[in-house]
Design a protein around this motif. Structure first.
Motif, short mmCIF file in Angstrom:
data_model
loop_
_atom_site.label_atom_id
_atom_site.label_comp_id
_atom_site.label_asym_id
_atom_site.label_seq_id
_atom_site.Cartn_x
_atom_site.Cartn_y
_atom_site.Cartn_z
N LEU A 207 0.84 -1.19 0.00
CA LEU A 207 0.00 0.00 0.00
C LEU A 207 0.88 1.24 0.00
O LEU A 207 1.98 1.23 0.54
CB LEU A 207 -0.90 0.02 1.25
N MET A 208 0.37 2.30 -0.61
CA MET A 208 1.12 3.56 -0.58
C MET A 208 0.20 4.71 -0.20
O MET A 208 -1.01 4.67 -0.42
CB MET A 208 1.81 3.83 -1.91
N ASP A 209 0.80 5.70 0.39
CA ASP A 209 0.11 6.92 0.77
C ASP A 209 -0.23 7.69 -0.50
O ASP A 209 0.66 8.07 -1.26
CB ASP A 209 1.04 7.73 1.68
N ALA A 210 -1.53 7.92 -0.74
CA ALA A 210 -1.95 8.56 -1.98
C ALA A 210 -1.95 10.09 -1.90
O ALA A 210 -2.34 10.76 -2.86
CB ALA A 210 -3.35 8.08 -2.36
N HIS A 211 -1.54 10.63 -0.77
CA HIS A 211 -1.48 12.09 -0.59
C HIS A 211 -2.86 12.73 -0.65
O HIS A 211 -3.03 13.79 -1.24
CB HIS A 211 -0.53 12.72 -1.60
N MET A 212 -3.84 12.05 -0.06
CA MET A 212 -5.12 12.69 0.24
C MET A 212 -5.39 12.44 1.71
O MET A 212 -5.44 11.29 2.17
CB MET A 212 -6.26 12.14 -0.60
N TYR A 213 -5.54 13.52 2.48
CA TYR A 213 -5.70 13.41 3.93
C TYR A 213 -6.88 14.26 4.39
O TYR A 213 -7.12 15.34 3.87
CB TYR A 213 -4.46 13.94 4.68
N ALA A 214 -7.56 13.74 5.40
CA ALA A 214 -8.51 14.57 6.14
C ALA A 214 -7.90 14.82 7.52
O ALA A 214 -7.49 13.87 8.20
CB ALA A 214 -9.86 13.86 6.28
N PHE A 215 -7.80 16.08 7.90
CA PHE A 215 -7.23 16.45 9.19
C PHE A 215 -8.27 17.17 10.03
O PHE A 215 -9.06 17.97 9.51
CB PHE A 215 -6.05 17.43 9.02
N LYS A 216 -8.26 16.91 11.33
CA LYS A 216 -8.96 17.79 12.25
C LYS A 216 -8.12 19.06 12.32
O LYS A 216 -6.94 19.03 12.64
CB LYS A 216 -9.09 17.13 13.62
N ARG A 217 -8.74 20.19 12.00
CA ARG A 217 -7.97 21.43 11.86
C ARG A 217 -7.16 21.77 13.10
O ARG A 217 -5.98 22.15 13.01
CB ARG A 217 -8.90 22.60 11.52
N THR A 218 -7.76 21.66 14.28
CA THR A 218 -7.06 22.06 15.50
C THR A 218 -5.82 21.20 15.72
O THR A 218 -4.78 21.69 16.17
CB THR A 218 -7.99 21.96 16.72
N VAL A 219 -5.92 19.92 15.40
CA VAL A 219 -4.76 19.02 15.56
C VAL A 219 -3.67 19.38 14.56
O VAL A 219 -2.49 19.47 14.90
CB VAL A 219 -5.20 17.55 15.39
N LEU A 220 -4.07 19.59 13.30
CA LEU A 220 -3.10 19.94 12.26
C LEU A 220 -2.36 21.22 12.62
O LEU A 220 -1.12 21.28 12.56
CB LEU A 220 -3.81 20.11 10.92
N GLN A 221 -3.10 22.25 13.02
CA GLN A 221 -2.46 23.52 13.35
C GLN A 221 -1.56 23.41 14.58
O GLN A 221 -0.47 24.01 14.63
CB GLN A 221 -3.53 24.60 13.56
N GLU A 222 -1.97 22.61 15.55
CA GLU A 222 -1.14 22.42 16.74
C GLU A 222 0.19 21.77 16.38
O GLU A 222 1.25 22.21 16.83
CB GLU A 222 -1.89 21.54 17.75
N VAL A 223 0.14 20.73 15.56
CA VAL A 223 1.38 20.04 15.17
C VAL A 223 2.28 20.96 14.35
O VAL A 223 3.49 21.04 14.58
CB VAL A 223 1.05 18.76 14.38
#
Length: 461
Positions: A207-223
């Motif tokens: 399997l490979m990462d297809a470069h489509m992601y759903a992020f919870k915005r608050t988590v993404l911005q925190e990281v």
């Protein structure tokens, strides 16, 4: 769906030189005579997503992409083009547009992804599990994942096979381990806390990462804010979230667990396999882990779920991230994946624009495309190739497994095989190209033969 869609369109990708140029950034490279970015935007449009932030690296590339979008999608889509500095990486690009991110969840997709997988499937999995991140995984191409910009020919030196190592829970819904581009021969290190929590893990290298992601915005911005050195979503952000997903934000004695699965001041009594077996009705190991070591919910642990959507093997999912991928995708979109092209094919299973002209005894075979206003002389042969708009092609020319972009002039008696010829190139008489790339505006002198070469003008700095 209430997701904010961010398309990471790149800039003048070094791995795609000489196909990209100062006039043609990566997002505008043609796939079956359409910019690659159009496939992403229109696929999302078909799924009722019409508002986008398109992030482009470099001001000049952003102007070119923005100009094309304004002309192509006026009154159809609402697109904000955001220019970010060059070479900031995918994570850096999102960090640079932080103030534009306002929705609860963010859907991030690479602008070079050619796919028929509904983005709604990723969004649904994300919302169903209230995940911190949901990644789309697809089957690795038979030739293996494309990690480099190798163009074939002389550059095709043998390199160790590199794969993505993916660890999944038994339900194949949660991502437990990810090693991007790891060599299979090397040992795989997995956190004990993850194995304790889930009991068993399925390791996949197909399997490979297809470069489509759903992020919870608050988590993404925190990281992104805390980890300023992170440049890549695939290599930095996603592995970090996977490693830290069972970290206890509030353990029983107030200590915080460390990222490596151990914890300061916390007893090593995480969930064991026996507990999982006696709690078979639990929806996921995250929920069981969140109860705390003694099984009570009085001091719940905060977990960040990392989920996956695994595409069917029947789906098409390839990124245009190398010269080889560019050639493969062009071949596929007029071949076995023609449903992605948006064109109607003739009974001969090809596409010849009504304004194109063919000389006497010239044949254009199946899985071929001849663009608007192009002219071909007598006794030419085209097989499994894409020819762009307003090309002038002489007599006795053979074109096989190649991509010819717009406004190319090809002299009599030329033979082109397995090559990419960019716009405004002139091939004089009797040129032979095998597995070559010819950059925009280049002139190839008559009678010359080239194999496995990259021919391009030196661009002024």
């Amino acid at each position: 769906m209430d997701f904010q869609v961010v398309v990471l369109a790149g800039g003048f990708s070094k791995s795609l030189v000489p196909l990209v140029s100062k006039d043609v950034p990566k997002a505008l490279l043609p796939v079956a005579n359409r910019p690659v970015l159009s496939y992403v935007l229109e696929h999302f449009e078909e799924n009722n997503l019409k508002d986008f932030i398109v992030v482009v690296e470099g001001e000049s590339a952003a102007l070119l992409v923005g100009g094309w979008i304004s002309n192509a999608y006026v009154d159809r889509l609402h697109v904000e083009v955001a220019a970010v500095p060059e070479d900031v990486g995918t994570a850096g690009a999102l960090r640079a547009i932080d103030r534009h991110l306002t929705a609860k969840d963010i859907l991030v997709v690479s602008g070079d992804l050619i796919s028929d997988i509904p983005p709604g499937a990723v969004a649904a999995a994300h919302r169903r599990h209230d995940a911190a991140v949901t990644a789309m995984l697809c089957s690795t191409p038979i030739s293996g994942p494309s990690e480099s910009g190798s163009s074939g020919g002389k550059d095709k030196a043998k390199k160790p096979a590199r794969h993505n190592i993916i660890g999944l829970d038994p339900t194949k819904q949660f991502l437990l381990h990810v090693a991007a581009g790891a060599e299979v021969e090397k040992d795989i290190r997995v956190q004990k806390s993850i194995l304790r929590a889930v009991g068993q893990m399925e390791i996949r290298a197909d399997l490979m990462d297809a470069h489509m992601y759903a992020f919870k915005r608050t988590v993404l911005q925190e990281v992104l804010n805390k980890k300023e050195t992170f440049l890549s979503l695939r290599r930095d952000v996603l592995p970090y979230l996977v490693r830290s997903q069972l970290r206890s934000e509030l353990s029983q004695n107030g200590a915080v667990a460390e990222e490596n699965g151990n914890s300061k001041g916390v007893s090593d009594s995480t969930i064991m396999l026996s507990q999982l077996l006696t709690n078979a009705s639990t929806q996921s190991f995250h929920e069981l882990y969140a109860l705390g070591p003694d099984g009570s919910a009085l001091s719940p642990r905060k977990t960040r779920k990392c989920c996956v959507h695994i595409a069917s093997k029947s789906n098409y999912c390839v990124r245009l991230n190398s010269i080889q991928a560019f050639s493969d995708i062009n071949r596929d979109v007029i071949g076995d994946a023609s449903h992605l092209s948006g064109y109607s094919f003739s009974p001969q299973n090809n596409i010849i624009h009504p304004t194109a002209e063919l000389g006497s005894k010239t044949t254009v075979g199946p899985h071929c495309m001849l663009g608007e206003g192009s002219q071909m002389g007598d006794k030419c042969s085209v097989k499994k190739s894409v020819i762009g708009r307003h090309c002038r092609i002489g007599s006795n020319v053979k074109i096989v497994n190649s991509v010819i972009m717009d406004h190319v002039t090809i002299g009599d008696g030329c033979s082109i095989q397995g090559s990419v010829v960019c716009s405004n190139v002139q091939l004089q008489e009797r040129v032979v190209l095998r597995d070559c790339q010819v950059g925009a505006g280049y002139v190839v002198s008559s009678g010359s033969e080239h194999k496995g070469e990259s021919l391009a003008k030196k661009e002024k700095q």
